[in-house]
Scaffold this active site. Structure first.
Site, PDB file in Angstrom:
ATOM      1  N   ASP A 133       1.959   3.993   2.983  1.00 45.70           N
ATOM      2  CA  ASP A 133       0.919   4.859   2.424  1.00 45.70           C
ATOM      3  C   ASP A 133       1.527   6.014   1.610  1.00 45.70           C
ATOM      4  OD1 ASP A 133      -1.760   5.368   2.002  1.00 45.70           O
ATOM      5  OD2 ASP A 133      -2.163   6.221   3.977  1.00 45.70           O
ATOM      6  N   ASP A 134       1.971   7.056   2.279  1.00 55.48           N
ATOM      7  CA  ASP A 134       2.556   8.252   1.626  1.00 55.48           C
ATOM      8  C   ASP A 134       3.736   8.697   2.493  1.00 55.48           C
ATOM      9  OD1 ASP A 134       0.114   8.680  -0.210  1.00 55.48           O
ATOM     10  OD2 ASP A 134      -0.777   8.772   1.783  1.00 55.48           O
ATOM     11  N   GLU A 146     -10.651   3.701   7.461  1.00 55.73           N
ATOM     12  CA  GLU A 146      -9.565   4.599   7.882  1.00 55.73           C
ATOM     13  C   GLU A 146     -10.244   5.782   8.578  1.00 55.73           C
ATOM     14  OE1 GLU A 146      -7.707   6.768   4.695  1.00 55.73           O
ATOM     15  OE2 GLU A 146      -5.911   7.256   5.851  1.00 55.73           O
ATOM     16  N   HIS A 154      -9.839   1.486  -0.115  1.00 49.67           N
ATOM     17  CA  HIS A 154      -9.613   2.193   1.150  1.00 49.67           C
ATOM     18  C   HIS A 154     -10.941   2.232   1.907  1.00 49.67           C
ATOM     19  CE1 HIS A 154      -5.907   3.546  -0.671  1.00 49.67           C
ATOM     20  NE2 HIS A 154      -5.621   4.367   0.311  1.00 49.67           N
ATOM     21  N   HIS A 208       0.855  -1.201   0.000  1.00 49.65           N
ATOM     22  CA  HIS A 208       0.000   0.000   0.000  1.00 49.65           C
ATOM     23  C   HIS A 208       0.885   1.243   0.000  1.00 49.65           C
ATOM     24  CE1 HIS A 208      -3.993   1.886   1.406  1.00 49.65           C
ATOM     25  NE2 HIS A 208      -3.142   2.898   1.314  1.00 49.65           N
ATOM     26  N   HIS A 214       1.194   4.942  -2.366  1.00 49.29           N
ATOM     27  CA  HIS A 214       0.710   5.795  -3.465  1.00 49.29           C
ATOM     28  C   HIS A 214       1.930   6.415  -4.132  1.00 49.29           C
ATOM     29  CE1 HIS A 214      -3.539   5.795  -1.995  1.00 49.29           C
ATOM     30  NE2 HIS A 214      -2.930   5.547  -0.854  1.00 49.29           N
TER      31      HIS A 214
HETATM   32  N1  ADE Z   1      -4.658   8.986  -0.924  1.00 44.30           N
HETATM   33  C1  ADE Z   1      -3.388   9.006  -0.550  1.00 44.30           C
HETATM   34  N2  ADE Z   1      -3.256   8.661   0.752  1.00 44.30           N
HETATM   35  C2  ADE Z   1      -4.501   8.409   1.197  1.00 44.30           C
HETATM   36  C3  ADE Z   1      -5.035   8.001   2.436  1.00 44.30           C
HETATM   37  N3  ADE Z   1      -4.261   7.779   3.505  1.00 44.30           N
HETATM   38  N4  ADE Z   1      -6.359   7.851   2.540  1.00 44.30           N
HETATM   39  C4  ADE Z   1      -7.154   8.075   1.477  1.00 44.30           C
HETATM   40  N5  ADE Z   1      -6.702   8.452   0.294  1.00 44.30           N
HETATM   41  C5  ADE Z   1      -5.385   8.614   0.141  1.00 44.30           C
HETATM   42 ZN    ZN Z   2      -3.665   4.868   0.979  1.00 43.30          ZN
END
Ligand code: ADE
Ligand code: ZN
Length: 328
Positions: A273-274, A195, A192, A12, A14
């Site tokens: 994630d990011d 969350e 997703h 996971h 992006h």
């Molecule tokens: N796009 C990028 N990161 C995200 C996240 N944590 N939740 C939802 N969309 C996303």
């Molecule tokens: Zn994500």
């Protein structure tokens, strides 16, 4: 750092969300764009809450304008991942940011991303596979365009389809058609959910989108019956603890439910994630899991093996990854 050099599998990530802030600043300078408002005084991405995070993320994406930009981005991201021991990365790719969902433009961007991935595999041994991702708050019709891009490029490299974005926007059932298109093209599915949305959002993803993995899914912990159902249906959770803590879903690592979910017998995996948005890396995630919940080398190996088994790649690729994990 407890697990430097340990091989890891990330499911996971992006691609745009993994862009180092310096990389985005460089593109902004080259293109004479003023993006100073999205960085703090130390040059990190700056945001106040989840919705603001999404706005900052999308502002950063406006600098990514060509296949060449994505070629350079992919190389930079894979270099970072490989430096953290990642041997296989399943990465979310967004045709929305690569030609606005137009199929022929998307094919050009994808060509550039794959060229960079081939180079990184030769250079660092890291294997990349793509999961095309619709953005929920861009709406149902845009998601259908994204699904068409996914269906047109599905194969042994584009292996999955999913949805990210603002969980409070629209209903997941609106995306069923896009997911049906992707499934019919042979793609495996993730969404997703759980969350920012509660347990009902996870149920909606299972019912309406028929996914086999959930991105995050951590708020399932609020409903013990849902936890049982996830176990019975063998659903895999792509858990991103550092992301959840940075965005304030949980106030600190000790409050994060990953260990309770694991102890309940669910298939949990670990991802970033990011990463630059959340000041994290795969090494940092596992280090914090070691410090917070006492995860040792056996647990870490088990988690990465779970991730390899849940990866959407073909079995030959999977077996190679499993061999690396098992012999490490
Ligand atoms: N796009 C990028 N990161 C995200 C996240 N944590 N939740 C939802 N969309 C996303
Ligand atoms: Zn994500």
């Amino acid at each position: 750092m407890a697990f430097i050099g340990t091989p890891k599998v990330e499911l996971h990530l992006h691609l745009e969300g993994a862009a180092p802030p310096g990389f985005i600043r460089g593109l902004a300078k080259e293109k004479k764009m003023d993006l100073s408002g999205i960085f703090d005084t130390e040059g990190h991405y700056a945001y106040d809450d989840f919705v603001h995070f999404l706005r900052v993320y999308e502002a950063a994406c406006t600098t990514l304008k060509s296949p060449e930009d994505f070629y350079c981005l992919t190389l930079a991201v894979l270099e970072q991942s490989a430096a953290n021991g990642v041997i296989y990365s399943e990465t979310f790719l967004s045709p929305d940011f690569c030609g606005k969902g137009d199929v022929s433009a998307w094919k050009e961007y994808l060509h550039a991303i794959r060229e960079a991935a081939d180079l990184a595999e030769k250079r660092d041994g890291i294997v990349l596979r793509g999961v095309i991702t619709a953005v929920r708050h861009f709406g149902r019709d845009q998601a259908r365009k994204t699904a068409r891009c996914a269906a047109e490029t599905a194969g042994d490299w584009i292996v999955g389809f999913g949805v990210a974005g603002d969980e409070s926007a629209g209903r997941l059932s609106d995306f069923a058609y896009a997911f049906d298109m992707a499934r019919e093209a042979g793609l495996r599915l993730t969404a997703h959910a759980g969350e920012w949305g509660g347990p009902q959002s996870v149920r909606d993803a299972l019912t309406h989108l028929k996914v086999e993995r959930i991105g995050h899914g951590v708020r399932a912990i609020e409903d013990p019956r849902l936890v049982d159902e996830l176990g019975e249906q063998n659903i895999v959770l792509e858990v991103c603890p550092g992301s959840n803590v940075a965005l304030g879903v949980y106030s600190d690592w000790a409050s994060h439910p990953i260990e309770k979910l694991r102890k309940a017998g669910l298939k949990v995996t670990v991802s970033t994630d990011d990463p630059p948005f959340f000041h994290t890396t795969m090494d940092h995630e596992f280090d914090m899991l070691h410090r917070t919940f006492g995860w040792d080398a056996d647990v870490v190996r088990e988690i990465n093996i779970t991730a390899a088994r849940a990866a959407f790649c073909d079995d030959v690729t999977r077996d190679k990854i499993l061999k690396k994990l098992e012999t490490a």
